[in-house]
Design an enzyme around this catalytic site. Structure first.
Site, short mmCIF file in Angstrom:
data_model
loop_
_atom_site.label_atom_id
_atom_site.label_comp_id
_atom_site.label_asym_id
_atom_site.label_seq_id
_atom_site.Cartn_x
_atom_site.Cartn_y
_atom_site.Cartn_z
N ARG B 51 0.83 -1.19 0.00
CA ARG B 51 0.00 0.00 0.00
C ARG B 51 0.87 1.24 0.00
O ARG B 51 1.94 1.24 0.59
CB ARG B 51 -0.84 0.05 1.28
N ASP B 53 0.47 5.32 1.18
CA ASP B 53 -0.42 6.19 1.97
C ASP B 53 -1.08 7.26 1.09
O ASP B 53 -0.65 7.50 -0.03
CB ASP B 53 0.38 7.01 3.01
N ARG B 198 8.25 7.95 5.97
CA ARG B 198 8.04 9.36 6.30
C ARG B 198 8.52 9.71 7.70
O ARG B 198 9.01 10.82 7.94
CB ARG B 198 6.56 9.72 6.13
#
Lengths: 245, 245
Positions: B51, B53, B198
């Site tokens: 995935r 974000d 991140r």
């Protein structure tokens, strides 16, 4: 009076072009003048090296302006970048001698046109290039580009309105590069008429697609008839790249 | 059943991330599944390698799906690119053997993070990079990055919700490059937890700004306490760059 030279970069996507239009300030010039007028405490007018059309970008546009206020180069740059929208950046400010004039002193300009020549769109460059999904024949385009070199009356390759001024311009170089799916066309000349680069690139695209014979270019130039030219390339693929002084 | 591998590129800016969320289809997976369901005439589910974000981009995401319909690779690619929005492109379609699974077979992933480290914004990259106007100390960031290499429990550097699954991941390489005003951080590992890249980049930025001492990283890793980690870098600077099989 202090005379400042500005080096400016912008994403022209949401603007009506460089030149201020009456009271509307949805132009690059208007946005910059509004910020400088605040800084200077007097009405400021900036002189661009030339106009860019609605939607056209600049990697390097040059402008100058005069103000009474004494501010360092750094102060002017910081103030502009603090208050300008994020799609306009001032990358350099230099104090010049009094006679520097961004338009009169500009000797030549280089424009860059980016074509994304793959069957699918480029997610990150879709607003910064023209998408031509059908394969272009670069060799044909290169041969065609030679007809534009040198001094010509470019009336047929522009949408310039004035009929009084000279439509003669000189093209110094026209290079076509193949760059990882992009076809990049770089054109240097002593000046360009309204829509001229986009009409020239439009013709090169037609030639590259086999829709037009390159040999018709000299005839179209000589005709000085706009109606003879075909396709105009999109604004979003065009960048003012360099101004020579 | 035919098993197709898709290579996908997307600008994640206006999406809620890769993974389909219930009936909302404002996700990359949702957009692609809707088009494929039309093509196949049956409900299609695609499996992504992982995935991304909300707001995160992909230079190269890999996915696969199965359908009964016999369509050539080219037909699938053309159909997708015709009906997908312009910020999602399918750059390759390949028919695979029946057992190919984009998630289970993915061995490693490479993420790229772009920081624009100049005082002014970058007009063309403002949606595709994080702007840090204060000068970053790259050497400090490089030294700090070494603490992330190897196998660690990354609980403190993620916002993953599950507490049952292992939070151990291995980072194979972390390179920091200085590229004409951009600082590019490339991280390759066997897998990444939710928000992990991140949060790691956020810490590297804090170190680069002199706000955090790199030597605290091992302690924070060992603590397995999310509250210890600081800043999280913006989604818009992050790209899934490669998936290794």
């Amino acid at each position: 009076m202090n005379n400042y030279k500005l080096t400016i970069q912008y994403d022209g996507g949401r603007y009506k072009g460089w030149q201020r239009l009456g009271n509307s300030d949805n132009t690059i010039q208007g946005k910059i003048e509004n910020v400088l007028t605040e800084l200077a405490g007097e009405k400021i007018e900036i002189i661009g090296s030339g106009r860019t059309d609605a939607g056209v970008h600049a990697l390097l546009q040059i402008a100058n302006f005069k103000m009474h206020k004494n501010a360092t180069e750094e102060e002017v740059m910081d103030y502009l970048n603090r208050y300008l929208p994020h799609d306009i950046s001032v990358v350099d400010v230099t104090l010049m001698h009094d006679r520097f004039h961004a338009r009169y002193n500009a000797k030549d300009k280089t424009y860059l046109y980016k074509i994304w020549n793959m069957p699918y769109t480029h997610p990150f460059m879709r607003k910064y290039s023209m998408h031509v999904p059908e394969k272009l024949d670069i060799e044909k385009m290169r041969k065609a580009s030679e007809y534009f070199l040198g001094k010509h009356d470019f009336t047929s390759y522009s949408n310039a309105k004035s009929k009084k001024k000279s439509m003669v311009r000189e093209i110094y170089s026209l290079e076509i590069m193949d760059n990882e799916g992009f076809i990049e066309i770089e054109i240097r000349g002593n000046g360009f008429l309204y829509n001229m680069v986009r009409k020239m690139v439009g013709t090169l695209i037609e030639v590259g697609l086999g829709q037009k014979d390159a040999a018709t270019i000299p005839t179209i130039l000589e005709s000085k008839e706009r109606i003879q030219t075909g396709r105009m390339a999109d604004a979003e693929g065009l960048y003012l790249k360099k101004v020579g002084f």
